[in-house]
Scaffold this motif. Structure first.
Motif, PDB file in Angstrom:
ATOM      1  N   ILE A 185       0.829  -1.165  -0.057  1.00 25.09           N
ATOM      2  CA  ILE A 185      -0.026   0.287  -0.039  1.00 25.09           C
ATOM      3  C   ILE A 185       0.940   1.209   0.829  1.00 25.09           C
ATOM      4  O   ILE A 185       0.516   2.578  -0.724  1.00 25.09           O
ATOM      5  CB  ILE A 185      -1.256   0.188   1.041  1.00 25.09           C
ATOM      6  CG1 ILE A 185      -1.961  -1.147   0.639  1.00 25.09           C
ATOM      7  CG2 ILE A 185      -1.944   1.381   1.854  1.00 25.09           C
ATOM      8  CD1 ILE A 185      -3.004  -0.975   2.145  1.00 25.09           C
ATOM      9  N   GLY A 186       1.592   1.551   1.160  1.00 26.43           N
ATOM     10  CA  GLY A 186       2.773   2.762   0.981  1.00 26.43           C
ATOM     11  C   GLY A 186       3.673   2.550  -0.322  1.00 26.43           C
ATOM     12  O   GLY A 186       3.884   3.466  -0.372  1.00 26.43           O
ATOM     13  N   CYS A 187       4.168   1.591  -0.635  1.00 28.66           N
ATOM     14  CA  CYS A 187       4.959   1.414  -1.551  1.00 28.66           C
ATOM     15  C   CYS A 187       4.372   1.719  -3.219  1.00 28.66           C
ATOM     16  O   CYS A 187       5.003   2.749  -4.124  1.00 28.66           O
ATOM     17  CB  CYS A 187       5.653   0.058  -2.103  1.00 28.66           C
ATOM     18  SG  CYS A 187       6.573  -0.536  -0.762  1.00 28.66           S
ATOM     19  N   ALA A 188       2.946   1.726  -3.475  1.00 23.87           N
ATOM     20  CA  ALA A 188       2.754   2.344  -4.262  1.00 23.87           C
ATOM     21  C   ALA A 188       1.771   3.924  -4.441  1.00 23.87           C
ATOM     22  O   ALA A 188       2.670   4.539  -5.483  1.00 23.87           O
ATOM     23  CB  ALA A 188       0.729   1.618  -4.749  1.00 23.87           C
ATOM     24  N   GLU A 189       1.981   4.573  -3.050  1.00 26.08           N
ATOM     25  CA  GLU A 189       2.112   5.687  -2.917  1.00 26.08           C
ATOM     26  C   GLU A 189       3.202   6.190  -2.794  1.00 26.08           C
ATOM     27  O   GLU A 189       3.120   7.881  -3.688  1.00 26.08           O
ATOM     28  CB  GLU A 189       1.407   5.999  -1.278  1.00 26.08           C
ATOM     29  CG  GLU A 189      -0.043   5.849  -0.626  1.00 26.08           C
ATOM     30  CD  GLU A 189      -0.206   5.504   0.866  1.00 26.08           C
ATOM     31  OE1 GLU A 189       0.965   6.248   1.068  1.00 26.08           O
ATOM     32  OE2 GLU A 189      -1.002   5.724   0.952  1.00 26.08           O
ATOM     33  N   ALA A 190       4.463   5.690  -2.484  1.00 23.93           N
ATOM     34  CA  ALA A 190       5.571   6.037  -3.284  1.00 23.93           C
ATOM     35  C   ALA A 190       6.288   5.996  -4.299  1.00 23.93           C
ATOM     36  O   ALA A 190       6.573   7.141  -4.909  1.00 23.93           O
ATOM     37  CB  ALA A 190       6.530   5.227  -2.007  1.00 23.93           C
ATOM     38  N   SER A 191       5.876   4.939  -5.345  1.00 21.19           N
ATOM     39  CA  SER A 191       6.449   4.887  -6.361  1.00 21.19           C
ATOM     40  C   SER A 191       5.323   6.504  -7.544  1.00 21.19           C
ATOM     41  O   SER A 191       5.554   6.349  -8.284  1.00 21.19           O
ATOM     42  CB  SER A 191       5.830   3.473  -7.456  1.00 21.19           C
ATOM     43  OG  SER A 191       5.116   3.543  -6.794  1.00 21.19           O
ATOM     44  N   ALA A 192       4.046   5.954  -7.148  1.00 21.56           N
ATOM     45  CA  ALA A 192       3.020   7.039  -7.538  1.00 21.56           C
ATOM     46  C   ALA A 192       3.598   8.560  -7.600  1.00 21.56           C
ATOM     47  O   ALA A 192       3.667   9.405  -7.929  1.00 21.56           O
ATOM     48  CB  ALA A 192       1.341   7.026  -7.052  1.00 21.56           C
ATOM     49  N   HIS A 193       3.874   8.598  -5.947  1.00 22.95           N
ATOM     50  CA  HIS A 193       4.905  10.225  -5.510  1.00 22.95           C
ATOM     51  C   HIS A 193       6.154  10.370  -6.991  1.00 22.95           C
ATOM     52  O   HIS A 193       6.071  12.067  -7.144  1.00 22.95           O
ATOM     53  CB  HIS A 193       4.905   9.837  -4.590  1.00 22.95           C
ATOM     54  CG  HIS A 193       5.891  11.630  -3.781  1.00 22.95           C
ATOM     55  ND1 HIS A 193       5.588  12.811  -3.940  1.00 22.95           N
ATOM     56  CD2 HIS A 193       7.597  11.192  -3.851  1.00 22.95           C
ATOM     57  CE1 HIS A 193       6.794  13.005  -3.440  1.00 22.95           C
ATOM     58  NE2 HIS A 193       7.743  12.655  -3.326  1.00 22.95           N
ATOM     59  N   SER A 341       1.293   0.278   5.729  1.00 17.65           N
ATOM     60  CA  SER A 341       2.126   0.978   5.755  1.00 17.65           C
ATOM     61  C   SER A 341       1.825   1.977   4.668  1.00 17.65           C
ATOM     62  O   SER A 341       0.556   2.264   4.603  1.00 17.65           O
ATOM     63  CB  SER A 341       3.295   0.440   4.912  1.00 17.65           C
ATOM     64  OG  SER A 341       3.044   0.260   2.789  1.00 17.65           O
ATOM     65  N   LYS A 342       2.331   3.306   5.337  1.00 17.32           N
ATOM     66  CA  LYS A 342       2.096   4.606   4.722  1.00 17.32           C
ATOM     67  C   LYS A 342       2.940   5.351   3.958  1.00 17.32           C
ATOM     68  O   LYS A 342       4.055   5.400   4.692  1.00 17.32           O
ATOM     69  CB  LYS A 342       1.282   5.203   5.678  1.00 17.32           C
ATOM     70  CG  LYS A 342       0.905   6.700   5.824  1.00 17.32           C
ATOM     71  CD  LYS A 342       0.009   7.641   6.909  1.00 17.32           C
ATOM     72  CE  LYS A 342      -0.306   8.799   6.605  1.00 17.32           C
ATOM     73  NZ  LYS A 342      -0.677   9.722   7.709  1.00 17.32           N
TER      74      LYS A 342
END
Length: 355
Positions: A185-193, A341-342
């Motif tokens: 979950i957090g990894c998808a947020e990070a790569s989108a960032h 994760s976040k």
């Protein structure tokens, strides 16, 4: 002063270690009653419990976990078993377990092992037989090892697995419980960032593929990039093993290329710190020339310069939850607890530099 206070003061003047017999004598009760108070038995009258607790506090009595284990035919020791190269992860886990055990009369036994050794299972069997543990917490990657899970079942040792992937144990009892982290979950947020910052030449330093977390984190990073029509370049895809050294070496390979990446995603903060060193030696500035993103939000993340953009995984909380499952008076009917994760944005990520 009352008579009990005088008696306690006289005992303290002896300057010796207190025993359960001393507590019983000073409180004017039986040793068995003291044991019941120590073990939180509800069968002791409140006034008696308070008197015994006062004596225990005033003479600084500490119950012996091994002696308690003999008396109650079980140990009051919780084991933490691991084979993991990430020192900060292990420290966070120890601290979380100790947070929960503090004041319960239970103690922590930390046991590192060599997962790839021929003696892995025989050595653990000997350890478990010697310690007579009340339960164990097992960390990745050995939390996925079927041989170890079978050994714990055979020896009837309650266990809690900490893992990034649910399902290796389908038992609904406490012996099969697990703490499952949703790393993706957090990894998808990070790569989108990273994609939204305009990066298209994106490198990757992955984790040890023996760990489910390595696959779950990569799955998340890929998903976040795909949402924005991006992907990790195949020629910039480097392996690592969650250590500083592996991050540094992979970073050197990535950053000495003529077509180097403008951003590097690392599967943990230790490897991200290694990438920082490689960037420094290559004369690159973070984030002006290179964006770096990690995973864990370990203490090192906020101490790097600039502070690291990373994915926060509450490992200390996870360890506290795992310990609670083992020592809770009422076994939980939940087969696994889930932790998200976040993304935490700090100074190591910025817009892609102009071509």
């Amino acid at each position: 002063m009352d008579k009990m206070t005088d008696t306690i003061e006289a005992f303290l003047s002896l300057r010796r270690k207190a025993t359960i017999n001393d507590v019983a004598r000073l409180a004017g009760v039986s040793k068995k009653t003291v044991s019941r108070v120590i073990n939180n038995s509800p069968s002791v009258h409140a006034r008696t419990r308070d008197a015994i607790s006062e004596v225990i506090a005033r003479i600084s009595f500490q119950p012996d976990p091994q002696a308690r284990g003999l008396a109650f035919r079980r140990s009051f020791l919780i084991g933490l078993i691991y084979d993991n190269p990430n020192a900060q992860y292990i420290v966070n886990m120890q601290m979380g377990v100790l947070d929960r055990l503090r004041g319960t009369g239970n103690e922590l036994v930390v046991h590192p092992c060599d997962w790839r050794s021929d003696d892995f299972i025989p050595e653990l069997r000997q350890f478990l037989e010697h310690q007579r543990l009340a339960g164990v917490i097992i960390l990745p990657p050995i939390a996925e090892d079927r041989r170890l899970l079978d050994l714990l079942d055979e020896m009837e040792v309650p266990r809690v697995r900490v893992t990034a992937r649910a399902g290796a144990s389908n038992q609904p009892t406490i012996s099969g419980q697990e703490i499952v982290s949703h790393d993706h979950i957090g990894c998808a947020e990070a790569s989108a960032h990273i994609a939204l910052l305009g990066h298209r030449r994106i490198g990757y330093i992955g984790g040890n593929l023996d760990y489910p977390s390595a696959h779950e984190r990569r799955r998340g990073f890929d998903a976040g990039l795909a949402q924005h029509g991006c992907a990790i370049a195949p020629d910039l895809d480097e392996g690592g093993n969650y250590s500083f050294a592996s991050g540094y070496e992979a970073g050197q390979r990535l950053l000495t290329r003529p077509d180097r990446p403008t951003a590097i995603i690392c599967a943990n903060d230790e490897m991200a710190a290694g990438a920082y060193k490689a960037a420094y030696e290559s004369g690159l500035r973070i984030p002006q020339d290179l964006t770096v993103v990690g995973f864990d939000d370990a203490p090192i993340a906020d101490r790097l310069s600039p502070p690291l953009t990373t994915v926060r995984l509450p490992t200390r909380d996870m360890a506290r939850m795992a310990a609670n499952l083992l020592i809770s008076p009422e076994p939980s009917t939940i087969s696994h607890l889930q932790v998200d994760s976040k993304l935490v944005v700090r100074g190591s990520s910025a817009k892609a530099p102009n071509p």
